[in-house]
Scaffold this active site. Structure first.
Site, PDB file in Angstrom:
ATOM      1  N   ASP A 240       0.839  -1.186   0.000  1.00 22.45           N
ATOM      2  CA  ASP A 240       0.000   0.000   0.000  1.00 22.45           C
ATOM      3  C   ASP A 240       0.881   1.245   0.000  1.00 22.45           C
ATOM      4  OD1 ASP A 240      -2.258  -1.557   0.068  1.00 22.45           O
ATOM      5  OD2 ASP A 240      -2.543  -1.389   2.242  1.00 22.45           O
ATOM      6  N   TYR A 306       4.440  -9.101   7.573  1.00 21.54           N
ATOM      7  CA  TYR A 306       4.010  -7.740   7.843  1.00 21.54           C
ATOM      8  C   TYR A 306       4.163  -7.415   9.331  1.00 21.54           C
ATOM      9  CZ  TYR A 306       1.443  -8.308   3.407  1.00 21.54           C
ATOM     10  OH  TYR A 306       1.086  -8.548   2.103  1.00 21.54           O
ATOM     11  N   TYR A 404      -5.107  -9.719   2.471  1.00 21.46           N
ATOM     12  CA  TYR A 404      -5.285  -8.318   2.821  1.00 21.46           C
ATOM     13  C   TYR A 404      -5.122  -8.164   4.334  1.00 21.46           C
ATOM     14  CZ  TYR A 404      -7.202  -7.478  -1.872  1.00 21.46           C
ATOM     15  OH  TYR A 404      -7.371  -7.374  -3.224  1.00 21.46           O
TER      16      TYR A 404
END
Length: 456
Positions: A240, A306, A404
């Protein structure tokens, strides 16, 4: 097939040059050129008939119309077309005039041969001109995406030289937020920077939503070093725009179109890019690659790691947070297309697996916490985040590509099941997101078979 009978029938049709005569029996006696075969046949016919040896002038050949005398000229024109271009491999193709193709068919018919007997005119032309191009340039013939593809158009009296792209593989780290991977044209003015006669208010007349991009920091430098006409960025997915790309970085390939230089110092290129990006982006591990590396980078199944800096709308105990993380670990997640991307993604439910979830108790618990003196800002410098507040949490997530993460945390109004917010029965939001690693699921991106030997 009696080759002397074939030769006799061929020369009876009119003046036929040695190359066109030998091309009829090109599958005989390996190691000879067609001109040498034709010369030998013509000599044998003269000896057998005890007739004077009177070969025709090559320019008078009715089959090729004298084109077989032009190999040297076309090779010199091809070499001149790429003067100043560095290349290691090449290939030659020829557009044969329809009349010459028709003459070849007629000659075979007159000799009682199959239409595809021997060798086609363009095949010989490619080979003979190609050999001479190699001698003039020192490059080698390649049939698998050569650096340069020459196309000889005999009717148009033109040689075209297509310089194929060069490729540089590496990994990048994006150390600042609000930098997209590639240029992001303004959706209001479609990149023009104008709204009628006035500057576009949405992008302040720039034509872009963001001033900088990873592509902008990397591609023009590679293009300049290789003296190409354009640089195209290919990434292994993308993070992103508000997420940093840290850790081991994300694989990418820069495709430099029409490069005049190919064998470059990639370490110097790496240093130039990093100096130009000035701490916003870093690249490492640059290597010259084959064109197949683009497909590998874009298509290889990859997992991602992440770090999510999460805010809850009410206090959450560490025990409850750990229990929810344990429930997500190993789970198969169903995600309906998130609200934030449904304008550019098909509406469907995707299943992705969560491999591992780790709750970090504090900033000191981060095993790869950036050095505050380094170019990347320290995580404790992130505004609006207090790791000691029970309404805040740091969660590391390792998942399948395409998962996601923001929605895995927030549930996206129930579109993602299960989710951290759903398991805790609280509202949860990712304040900041960092990507720590992008790795191939079954094999690494960096495979030696996709790299060029820089010393060759």
């Amino acid at each position: 097939m009696d080759v002397l009978e074939v030769a006799a029938d061929a020369v009876a049709t009119g003046p036929v040059c040695d190359a066109c005569l030998g091309r009829l029996v090109a599958d005989r006696s390996f190691g000879l050129t067609n001109a040498e075969r034709g010369r030998a046949l013509r000599t044998s016919l003269a000896l057998a008939s005890d007739e004077p040896f009177e070969p025709p002038e090559p320019d008078d050949c009715w089959v090729c119309e004298g084109r077989c005398t032009e190999f040297d000229d076309w090779a010199e024109r091809a070499a001149a077309a790429v003067e100043g271009v560095a290349f290691d491999t090449y290939n030659v193709g020829t557009r044969t005039p329809p009349l010459i193709e028709e003459n070849g068919r007629f000659l075979r018919e007159e000799c009682g041969l199959d239409p595809d007997a021997g060798e086609a005119f363009n095949s010989e032309f490619n080979r003979e001109v190609g050999k001479r191009v190699g001698r003039l340039t020192g490059a080698e013939v390649s049939f698998d995406r050569p650096n340069v593809q020459f196309t000889i158009d005999l009717d148009a009296d033109r040689v075209d030289a297509k310089i194929n792209s060069a490729f540089v593989y590496g990994r990048y780290r994006k150390l600042e937020r609000d930098i997209p991977q590639t240029e992001w044209p303004c959706r209001e003015c479609h990149g023009s920077g104008r709204a009628g006669r006035e500057p576009c208010e949405h992008c302040d007349g720039t034509g872009y939503l963001y001033e900088h991009s990873v592509e902008e920091y990397v591609a023009p430098i590679a293009e300049d070093v290789m003296d190409g006409t354009d640089g195209v960025f290919h990434g292994a997915g993308r993070e992103d725009v508000d997420a940093r790309m840290l850790g081991t970085g994300r694989p990418f390939v820069i495709e430099v179109e029409e490069p005049r230089r190919r064998r470059i110092d990639v370490e110097r290129l790496e240093a130039d890019v990093n100096a130009f990006a000035d701490g916003a982006v870093e690249v490492e591990g640059l290597r010259l690659a084959t064109h197949e590396m683009v497909e590998r980078v874009k298509g290889l199944d990859a997992s991602k790691r992440y770090r999510a800096f999460v805010a809850f709308d009410e206090a959450v105990s560490l025990d409850d947070l750990r229990a929810a993380a344990a429930e997500l670990e190993g789970a198969t997640i169903e995600q309906y297309t998130p609200n934030r991307v449904d304008h550019r993604r098909a509406n469907l439910t995707r299943e992705r697996e969560v491999y591992d979830v780790t709750v970090r108790e504090s900033l000191a618990d981060l095993p790869d916490r950036p050095d505050p003196a380094a170019s990347a800002p320290a995580d404790d410098a992130i505004p609006d985040f207090d790791p000691d507040d029970p309404r805040h949490a740091i969660v590391d997530i390792h998942g399948e590509g395409g998962l996601y993460i923001k929605e895995l945390v927030s549930s996206d109004e129930g579109r993602t099941e299960p989710s951290l917010a759903g398991l805790l029965d609280v509202e949860a939001t990712v304040l900041h997101l960092d990507v720590l690693a992008v790795a191939g699921e079954d094999e690494p991106f960096a495979d030696e078979g996709y790299f060029l030997d820089e010393d060759s």
